[in-house]
Design an enzyme around this catalytic site. Structure first.
Site, PDB file in Angstrom:
ATOM      1  N   LYS A  31     114.913  55.294  53.922  1.00 42.46           N
ATOM      2  CA  LYS A  31     114.185  56.487  54.367  1.00 42.46           C
ATOM      3  C   LYS A  31     115.151  57.550  54.919  1.00 42.46           C
ATOM      4  CE  LYS A  31     111.562  54.358  57.461  1.00 42.46           C
ATOM      5  NZ  LYS A  31     111.964  52.941  57.357  1.00 42.46           N
ATOM      6  N   ARG A  45     125.317  47.485  56.355  1.00 43.50           N
ATOM      7  CA  ARG A  45     125.467  48.547  57.356  1.00 43.50           C
ATOM      8  C   ARG A  45     126.378  48.043  58.494  1.00 43.50           C
ATOM      9  NH1 ARG A  45     119.785  51.564  57.946  1.00 43.50           N
ATOM     10  NH2 ARG A  45     119.306  50.206  59.666  1.00 43.50           N
ATOM     11  N   ARG A  61     111.631  43.706  63.495  1.00 45.35           N
ATOM     12  CA  ARG A  61     111.215  45.007  62.955  1.00 45.35           C
ATOM     13  C   ARG A  61     110.414  44.829  61.665  1.00 45.35           C
ATOM     14  NH1 ARG A  61     116.967  46.923  62.858  1.00 45.35           N
ATOM     15  NH2 ARG A  61     116.369  48.782  61.699  1.00 45.35           N
TER      16      ARG A  61
HETATM   17  P1  AMP Z   1     114.060  53.649  63.009  1.00 43.91           P
HETATM   18  O1  AMP Z   1     115.361  54.361  63.155  1.00 43.91           O
HETATM   19  O2  AMP Z   1     113.000  54.485  62.375  1.00 43.91           O
HETATM   20  O3  AMP Z   1     114.219  52.305  62.343  1.00 43.91           O
HETATM   21  O4  AMP Z   1     113.544  53.351  64.499  1.00 43.91           O
HETATM   22  C1  AMP Z   1     114.314  52.581  65.408  1.00 43.91           C
HETATM   23  C2  AMP Z   1     113.431  52.088  66.535  1.00 43.91           C
HETATM   24  O5  AMP Z   1     112.876  53.200  67.256  1.00 43.91           O
HETATM   25  C3  AMP Z   1     112.221  51.264  66.106  1.00 43.91           C
HETATM   26  O6  AMP Z   1     112.551  49.907  65.908  1.00 43.91           O
HETATM   27  C4  AMP Z   1     111.289  51.470  67.303  1.00 43.91           C
HETATM   28  O7  AMP Z   1     111.709  50.714  68.419  1.00 43.91           O
HETATM   29  C5  AMP Z   1     111.525  52.930  67.642  1.00 43.91           C
HETATM   30  N1  AMP Z   1     110.655  53.835  66.870  1.00 43.91           N
HETATM   31  C6  AMP Z   1     111.052  54.743  65.932  1.00 43.91           C
HETATM   32  N2  AMP Z   1     110.001  55.419  65.438  1.00 43.91           N
HETATM   33  C7  AMP Z   1     108.901  54.915  66.049  1.00 43.91           C
HETATM   34  C8  AMP Z   1     107.514  55.180  65.955  1.00 43.91           C
HETATM   35  N3  AMP Z   1     107.034  56.086  65.081  1.00 43.91           N
HETATM   36  N4  AMP Z   1     106.677  54.475  66.754  1.00 43.91           N
HETATM   37  C9  AMP Z   1     107.142  53.565  67.626  1.00 43.91           C
HETATM   38  N5  AMP Z   1     108.440  53.236  67.765  1.00 43.91           N
HETATM   39  C10 AMP Z   1     109.331  53.914  66.988  1.00 43.91           C
END
Ligand code: AMP
Length: 194
Positions: free
Chosen positions: A13, A127, A145
């Protein structure tokens, strides 16, 4: 145009959002990046969410809805944005629809990057090897996750399918092929509008 890039952790993404930002001038609105920046800055928000991110849990809907609305109201989003990693729950998707409706906007297209789980682990390991890993890039957190994705986020696919907005792209193809498939989906959407 407002796009959502949708998919499990490691689906690509971030990579594809950055390409869309460069090619189409649509800012990448990544809640993950915003939360990591808050942690790095040591702000009150950062302190509140640090442990949650490290564990791979979701921060509250209230927090992410607030930061996304603030970010969306900046002038660079006048022509729309690419939402990356948001929404992740049904209440977040409903709040996003409401926020956009208040601004006479809407989500135009949701692009799902579909990737087998076995490949996701390999990508996160890559990564880590390449030195580009994040604090939550470890097998424990990734497992969490993925479980959170399957439980809380995957139901959004139906939410957007019902709205006729969902397009699925093979996220296991090479980066350029994924970029091309996304471009084709956007063009098809723009063509359908005209
Ligand atoms: P990402 O970089 O999108 O994988 O997000 C990293 C972490 O940030 C996730 O594992 C969550 O802890 C938090 N996070 C990011 N976006 C969200 C969201 N839309 N809702 C809740 N937690 C989020």
């Amino acid at each position: 145009m407002n796009l959502v890039l949708f998919g499990p952790p490691g689906a690509g993404k971030g990579t594809q959002s950055k390409i869309l930002q460069e090619k189409r001038g649509l800012p990448q609105l990544s809640t993950g990046d915003m939360l990591r920046a808050a942690v790095a800055a040591g702000s009150a928000l950062g302190k509140q969410v640090e442990a949650i991110l490290a564990k791979g849990d979701l921060v509250s809907d209230e927090i992410v809805i607030k930061i996304i609305a603030e970010r969306y109201d900046r002038p660079d989003c006048a022509k729309g944005a690419v939402f990356d990693g948001f929404p992740r729950t049904i209440p977040q998707a409903e709040a996003l629809d409401a926020m956009l409706a208040e601004r006479k906007r809407k989500i135009d297209l949701v692009i799902e990057l579909k990737v087998d789980e076995s490949i996701l682990l390999a990508r996160v390991e890559q990564r880590i090897r390449s030195g580009q890993s994040r604090t939550d890039d470890n097998p424990e957190s990734l497992k969490k996750r993925l479980a959170v994705y399957n439980r809380d986020t995957a139901p959004l696919l139906d939410y957007y399918r019902r709205q006729g907005k969902l397009t699925t792209v093979d996220g296991m193809a090479p980066v350029e092929a994924v970029t091309a498939a996304i471009a084709a989906a956007i063009e098809a959407k723009l063509g359908a509008k005209a």
